[in-house]
Design a protein around this motif. Structure first.
Motif, PDB file in Angstrom:
ATOM      1  N   ASN A 150      14.909  62.552  36.667  1.00  0.00           N
ATOM      2  CA  ASN A 150      14.698  62.643  38.110  1.00  0.00           C
ATOM      3  C   ASN A 150      14.556  61.236  38.694  1.00  0.00           C
ATOM      4  O   ASN A 150      13.822  60.403  38.168  1.00  0.00           O
ATOM      5  CB  ASN A 150      13.433  63.460  38.381  1.00  0.00           C
ATOM      6  CG  ASN A 150      13.265  63.817  39.851  1.00  0.00           C
ATOM      7  OD1 ASN A 150      13.173  62.948  40.700  1.00  0.00           O
ATOM      8  ND2 ASN A 150      13.211  65.106  40.134  1.00  0.00           N
ATOM      9  N   ASP A 151      15.256  60.978  39.795  1.00  0.00           N
ATOM     10  CA  ASP A 151      15.239  59.644  40.416  1.00  0.00           C
ATOM     11  C   ASP A 151      13.831  59.186  40.773  1.00  0.00           C
ATOM     12  O   ASP A 151      13.556  57.981  40.809  1.00  0.00           O
ATOM     13  CB  ASP A 151      16.104  59.635  41.683  1.00  0.00           C
ATOM     14  CG  ASP A 151      17.588  59.767  41.377  1.00  0.00           C
ATOM     15  OD1 ASP A 151      17.971  59.483  40.222  1.00  0.00           O
ATOM     16  OD2 ASP A 151      18.349  60.143  42.283  1.00  0.00           O
ATOM     17  N   GLN A 176      16.716  56.107  32.857  1.00  0.00           N
ATOM     18  CA  GLN A 176      16.881  56.929  31.663  1.00  0.00           C
ATOM     19  C   GLN A 176      15.538  57.196  30.994  1.00  0.00           C
ATOM     20  O   GLN A 176      14.553  56.492  31.220  1.00  0.00           O
ATOM     21  CB  GLN A 176      17.789  56.220  30.655  1.00  0.00           C
ATOM     22  CG  GLN A 176      19.204  56.033  31.128  1.00  0.00           C
ATOM     23  CD  GLN A 176      20.048  55.384  30.055  1.00  0.00           C
ATOM     24  OE1 GLN A 176      20.713  56.050  29.264  1.00  0.00           O
ATOM     25  NE2 GLN A 176      20.022  54.066  30.001  1.00  0.00           N
ATOM     26  N   THR A 177      15.529  58.227  30.173  1.00  0.00           N
ATOM     27  CA  THR A 177      14.373  58.499  29.330  1.00  0.00           C
ATOM     28  C   THR A 177      14.882  58.727  27.918  1.00  0.00           C
ATOM     29  O   THR A 177      16.059  59.047  27.713  1.00  0.00           O
ATOM     30  CB  THR A 177      13.584  59.728  29.835  1.00  0.00           C
ATOM     31  OG1 THR A 177      12.361  59.843  29.098  1.00  0.00           O
ATOM     32  CG2 THR A 177      14.367  61.022  29.680  1.00  0.00           C
ATOM     33  N   GLY A 178      14.012  58.539  26.932  1.00  0.00           N
ATOM     34  CA  GLY A 178      14.455  58.684  25.556  1.00  0.00           C
ATOM     35  C   GLY A 178      13.290  58.718  24.594  1.00  0.00           C
ATOM     36  O   GLY A 178      12.127  58.572  24.985  1.00  0.00           O
ATOM     37  N   ILE A 179      13.607  58.910  23.316  1.00  0.00           N
ATOM     38  CA  ILE A 179      12.611  59.013  22.249  1.00  0.00           C
ATOM     39  C   ILE A 179      12.935  57.978  21.182  1.00  0.00           C
ATOM     40  O   ILE A 179      14.068  57.907  20.700  1.00  0.00           O
ATOM     41  CB  ILE A 179      12.631  60.407  21.595  1.00  0.00           C
ATOM     42  CG1 ILE A 179      12.576  61.516  22.652  1.00  0.00           C
ATOM     43  CG2 ILE A 179      11.491  60.560  20.599  1.00  0.00           C
ATOM     44  CD1 ILE A 179      12.886  62.897  22.095  1.00  0.00           C
ATOM     45  N   TYR A 180      11.937  57.190  20.814  1.00  0.00           N
ATOM     46  CA  TYR A 180      12.135  56.211  19.745  1.00  0.00           C
ATOM     47  C   TYR A 180      12.046  56.927  18.389  1.00  0.00           C
ATOM     48  O   TYR A 180      10.996  57.461  18.040  1.00  0.00           O
ATOM     49  CB  TYR A 180      11.069  55.120  19.799  1.00  0.00           C
ATOM     50  CG  TYR A 180      11.265  54.107  20.905  1.00  0.00           C
ATOM     51  CD1 TYR A 180      11.853  52.866  20.638  1.00  0.00           C
ATOM     52  CD2 TYR A 180      10.871  54.376  22.206  1.00  0.00           C
ATOM     53  CE1 TYR A 180      12.031  51.917  21.638  1.00  0.00           C
ATOM     54  CE2 TYR A 180      11.045  53.438  23.229  1.00  0.00           C
ATOM     55  CZ  TYR A 180      11.625  52.212  22.932  1.00  0.00           C
ATOM     56  OH  TYR A 180      11.799  51.289  23.932  1.00  0.00           O
ATOM     57  N   PRO A 181      13.135  56.925  17.601  1.00  0.00           N
ATOM     58  CA  PRO A 181      13.120  57.619  16.307  1.00  0.00           C
ATOM     59  C   PRO A 181      12.446  56.825  15.194  1.00  0.00           C
ATOM     60  O   PRO A 181      12.082  57.381  14.171  1.00  0.00           O
ATOM     61  CB  PRO A 181      14.609  57.802  16.004  1.00  0.00           C
ATOM     62  CG  PRO A 181      15.249  56.625  16.659  1.00  0.00           C
ATOM     63  CD  PRO A 181      14.452  56.348  17.904  1.00  0.00           C
ATOM     64  N   LEU A 182      12.305  55.525  15.410  1.00  0.00           N
ATOM     65  CA  LEU A 182      11.712  54.624  14.409  1.00  0.00           C
ATOM     66  C   LEU A 182      10.797  53.622  15.107  1.00  0.00           C
ATOM     67  O   LEU A 182      10.939  53.377  16.306  1.00  0.00           O
ATOM     68  CB  LEU A 182      12.809  53.842  13.670  1.00  0.00           C
ATOM     69  CG  LEU A 182      13.862  54.625  12.894  1.00  0.00           C
ATOM     70  CD1 LEU A 182      14.983  53.676  12.494  1.00  0.00           C
ATOM     71  CD2 LEU A 182      13.247  55.275  11.665  1.00  0.00           C
ATOM     72  N   GLU A 183       9.884  53.042  14.344  1.00  0.00           N
ATOM     73  CA  GLU A 183       9.094  51.945  14.901  1.00  0.00           C
ATOM     74  C   GLU A 183      10.010  50.741  15.063  1.00  0.00           C
ATOM     75  O   GLU A 183      10.731  50.360  14.143  1.00  0.00           O
ATOM     76  CB  GLU A 183       7.926  51.587  13.974  1.00  0.00           C
ATOM     77  CG  GLU A 183       7.063  50.459  14.518  1.00  0.00           C
ATOM     78  CD  GLU A 183       5.955  50.059  13.562  1.00  0.00           C
ATOM     79  OE1 GLU A 183       6.115  49.030  12.868  1.00  0.00           O
ATOM     80  OE2 GLU A 183       4.944  50.786  13.505  1.00  0.00           O
ATOM     81  N   CYS A 184       9.986  50.145  16.259  1.00  0.00           N
ATOM     82  CA  CYS A 184      10.880  49.028  16.531  1.00  0.00           C
ATOM     83  C   CYS A 184      10.442  48.317  17.809  1.00  0.00           C
ATOM     84  O   CYS A 184       9.589  48.821  18.544  1.00  0.00           O
ATOM     85  CB  CYS A 184      12.314  49.537  16.689  1.00  0.00           C
ATOM     86  SG  CYS A 184      12.515  50.554  18.170  1.00  0.00           S
TER      87      CYS A 184
END
Length: 246
Positions: A150-151, A176-184
């Motif tokens: 959502n803007d 954008q939104t997202g999920i970190y799959p690894l520690e980084c």
């Protein structure tokens, strides 16, 4: 109905070709990307090593070098004209992923509150109400780039990225939104965390989230977070139960 896009083909290596449909992110363009991938996998199944879609491009990796790729590209363009369907639809998986928002898992929630002018409760409500399309997987193994934020939640990335962002972190980076799959390292605004391992190299299906999936988050308490995390460690097979795969 959307007009058929004729992709621009660029030979990027001895065994790779890049097909660019547009420079903009749009559902209509991504629908054509999906159709094109379907066609490639059907027409070149004995020749391709991998097909990698993104927002508006398709990378095709061949099993062996084809010195003159022009005839192949021309043939594919002709097949694309016959294959394309203006009303083409795809059956997408629907995933619901648990997230514990705010508190110790939402280090940048206050920053998002100040930027958007929304309350924390409003941010969570808007974030879980949206249905996101997985446009591509990268820059880390299993990292899903999600379209559909959502803007009202769009928030600039951090000026100085963190050196360590825990795996499972849910963040907002720009639009954008997202999920970190690894520690980084990472510079997205941290608003929550999921107890689910969306990437596990030891699992039969390491990359659980796929391009084209429809994804939605649902809020859980910190008690539920640790309970799910504990149960997952005992039995990784419970993944599908907690993700609520449709």
């Amino acid at each position: 109905m959307s007009k058929r896009i004729i992709p621009k083909a660029d030979v990027t290596g001895e065994r790779s070709i890049r097909f660019a449909f547009s420079t903009e992110v749009a559902k209509e363009t991504f629908s054509q990307v999906q159709q094109f991938c379907e066609m490639i996998e059907k027409e070149l199944q004995f020749y391709i090593q991998e097909v990698v879609p993104s927002y508006h491009t398709v990378m095709v990796y061949l099993k062996k070098d084809i010195p003159d790729k022009a005839p192949l590209i021309e043939s594919l363009m002709q097949k694309w004209e016959r294959h394309y369907k203006a009303d083409g639809t795809f059956k997408s998986r629907k995933l619901q992923i648990p997230v514990c928002y705010g508190g110790k898992f939402g280090l940048d929630m206050e920053r998002v509150v100040k930027h958007t002018g929304l309350t924390e409760r409003e941010i969570i409500t808007i974030h879980v109400e949206s249905v996101y399309t997985v446009y591509m997987i990268g820059f880390l193994p299993g990292f899903p780039y999600l379209g559909g934020l959502n803007d009202r939640l769009a928030t600039p990335r951090l000026q100085t990225p963190r050196l360590k962002v825990p795996k499972g972190t849910v963040g907002i980076g720009g639009s954008q939104t997202g999920i970190y799959p690894l520690e980084c390292p990472g510079g997205w605004n941290i608003i929550g965390k999921t107890p689910i391992d969306i990437y596990d190299p030891d699992r039969k299906e390491p990359f659980f989230i796929r391009t084209g999936d429809q994804l939605q988050f649902y809020p859980i308490s910190i008690e539920e977070f640790f309970n799910i995390e504990k149960e997952m460690k005992k039995d990784p097979g419970l993944l599908k139960e907690f993700i609520k795969l449709d």
